[in-house]
Design an enzyme around this catalytic site. Sequence first.
Site, PDB file in Angstrom:
ATOM      1  N   GLY A  46      10.724   0.795  -5.913  1.00  0.00           N
ATOM      2  CA  GLY A  46       9.225  -0.511  -5.947  1.00  0.00           C
ATOM      3  C   GLY A  46       7.970   0.932  -6.144  1.00  0.00           C
ATOM      4  O   GLY A  46       8.226   2.231  -5.832  1.00  0.00           O
ATOM      5  N   GLN A  51      -0.286   3.237  -8.406  1.00  0.00           N
ATOM      6  CA  GLN A  51       0.182   4.262  -7.790  1.00  0.00           C
ATOM      7  C   GLN A  51      -0.110   6.345  -9.014  1.00  0.00           C
ATOM      8  O   GLN A  51       0.492   6.869  -8.379  1.00  0.00           O
ATOM      9  CB  GLN A  51       1.411   4.509  -7.368  1.00  0.00           C
ATOM     10  CG  GLN A  51       1.117   3.837  -6.472  1.00  0.00           C
ATOM     11  CD  GLN A  51       3.213   3.282  -5.417  1.00  0.00           C
ATOM     12  OE1 GLN A  51       3.630   2.429  -6.158  1.00  0.00           O
ATOM     13  NE2 GLN A  51       2.931   3.834  -4.719  1.00  0.00           N
ATOM     14  N   CYS A  91       6.521   4.498   1.653  1.00  0.00           N
ATOM     15  CA  CYS A  91       5.799   4.188   0.347  1.00  0.00           C
ATOM     16  C   CYS A  91       5.514   5.493  -0.337  1.00  0.00           C
ATOM     17  O   CYS A  91       5.362   6.798   0.470  1.00  0.00           O
ATOM     18  CB  CYS A  91       4.061   3.832   1.232  1.00  0.00           C
ATOM     19  SG  CYS A  91       3.558   3.965  -1.170  1.00  0.00           S
ATOM     20  N   LEU A  92       5.592   5.832  -1.497  1.00  0.00           N
ATOM     21  CA  LEU A  92       5.828   6.640  -2.235  1.00  0.00           C
ATOM     22  C   LEU A  92       4.648   7.386  -2.434  1.00  0.00           C
ATOM     23  O   LEU A  92       4.324   9.388  -2.888  1.00  0.00           O
ATOM     24  CB  LEU A  92       6.356   6.957  -3.634  1.00  0.00           C
ATOM     25  CG  LEU A  92       7.811   5.399  -3.881  1.00  0.00           C
ATOM     26  CD1 LEU A  92       7.950   5.573  -5.499  1.00  0.00           C
ATOM     27  CD2 LEU A  92       8.521   7.029  -3.213  1.00  0.00           C
ATOM     28  N   HIS A 133       4.398  -5.168  -0.974  1.00  0.00           N
ATOM     29  CA  HIS A 133       3.738  -3.993  -0.224  1.00  0.00           C
ATOM     30  C   HIS A 133       3.618  -3.541  -2.061  1.00  0.00           C
ATOM     31  O   HIS A 133       2.059  -3.194  -2.164  1.00  0.00           O
ATOM     32  CB  HIS A 133       5.173  -2.870  -0.927  1.00  0.00           C
ATOM     33  CG  HIS A 133       4.093  -1.866  -0.132  1.00  0.00           C
ATOM     34  ND1 HIS A 133       4.431  -1.233   0.825  1.00  0.00           N
ATOM     35  CD2 HIS A 133       3.906  -0.933  -1.206  1.00  0.00           C
ATOM     36  CE1 HIS A 133       4.713   0.149   1.160  1.00  0.00           C
ATOM     37  NE2 HIS A 133       4.024   0.033  -0.692  1.00  0.00           N
ATOM     38  N   GLU A 134       3.832  -3.994  -3.265  1.00  0.00           N
ATOM     39  CA  GLU A 134       3.251  -2.876  -4.415  1.00  0.00           C
ATOM     40  C   GLU A 134       1.857  -4.438  -4.869  1.00  0.00           C
ATOM     41  O   GLU A 134       0.982  -4.067  -5.351  1.00  0.00           O
ATOM     42  CB  GLU A 134       4.810  -3.238  -5.674  1.00  0.00           C
ATOM     43  CG  GLU A 134       6.113  -3.020  -5.328  1.00  0.00           C
ATOM     44  CD  GLU A 134       5.835  -1.226  -5.104  1.00  0.00           C
ATOM     45  OE1 GLU A 134       4.473  -0.423  -5.438  1.00  0.00           O
ATOM     46  OE2 GLU A 134       6.393  -0.699  -4.185  1.00  0.00           O
ATOM     47  N   HIS A 137      -0.789  -3.336  -3.568  1.00  0.00           N
ATOM     48  CA  HIS A 137      -0.847  -2.169  -3.919  1.00  0.00           C
ATOM     49  C   HIS A 137      -2.234  -2.068  -5.645  1.00  0.00           C
ATOM     50  O   HIS A 137      -3.202  -1.548  -5.483  1.00  0.00           O
ATOM     51  CB  HIS A 137      -0.230  -0.925  -5.348  1.00  0.00           C
ATOM     52  CG  HIS A 137       0.459   0.020  -3.870  1.00  0.00           C
ATOM     53  ND1 HIS A 137      -0.043   0.574  -3.431  1.00  0.00           N
ATOM     54  CD2 HIS A 137       1.961   0.056  -3.939  1.00  0.00           C
ATOM     55  CE1 HIS A 137       0.913   1.391  -2.743  1.00  0.00           C
ATOM     56  NE2 HIS A 137       1.830   1.353  -3.005  1.00  0.00           N
TER      57      HIS A 137
END
Length: 167
Positions: A46, A51, A91-92, A133-134, A137
Site C-alpha cells: 500500500g 508518503q 510501513c515504507l 493504515h493508508e 497516513h
Amino acid sequence: MALLNILRYPDARLHKVAAPVTVFDENLKKLVADMAETLYAVPGIGLAATQVDVHKQVIVVDVSERRDTLIVLVNPEIVEATGVSDIEEGCLSVPTIYELVERAERVKVRAYDQNGNAFTLEAQGLLSVCIQHEMDHLKGKVFIEYLSQLKQQRIRAKLAKQLRKTA
Ligand code: K1U
Ligand code: ZN
C-alpha cells in the site's frame, strides 16, 4: 511514469492532513500511475499520497500474491467497521519496524477511482488493515504513533542509528 521518493519517519511532512480530491484530471491519473509504479518497485502492499509528499486523499493498494490487482481509493471513507484484527504492520516510511496495532477486522469503504467513479469495497484481513493504515497516513498519522511513548522512543533511536550507519 516515474518512481517517487518516499518520505521517512520522523519527517514532519508525514503529519500533514491530505485534502479531498475535487478535480479528476490527467494530473490525478499521472499521480496514481506514478504511485502504482513506486508501490510495485519498492515493493509494498500500500502507498498513500502523503508518503510521496502529495497531500491529497489518494491511496493505492495491492495485496494480491501475483501483484496484479491494484485498488485505487480516492477520497476514501469508512462507512462500517467490525471485529478486531491482529495483523502485524510494516510501513515504507518506517523501514524495518513491524508492530501490532489494533484495527477493525472488516471495513466497508466508500471511495472514487481515478476516473471519478464512486464505488464501495468490503475488505477483510490484510486488505482491511492495509486500507486503515493508508487512511491514517492521509490524516497525518503514522502507525507507530499508536504505540507507547517508550516504544516510540526506542523506534526513533533505532531509526536514527540506521541513518547514521548509511550516512
Ligand atoms: O503504508 C505503507 O507504508 C505500506 C505498508 C502497508 C502495510 C503493510 C502491512 C500492514 C499494513 C500496511 C507496506 O507495504 S510495508 C511492506 C510490506 O508489508 C510488504 C512488502 C512486500 C510484500 C509483502 C508485504
Ligand atoms: Zn505506512
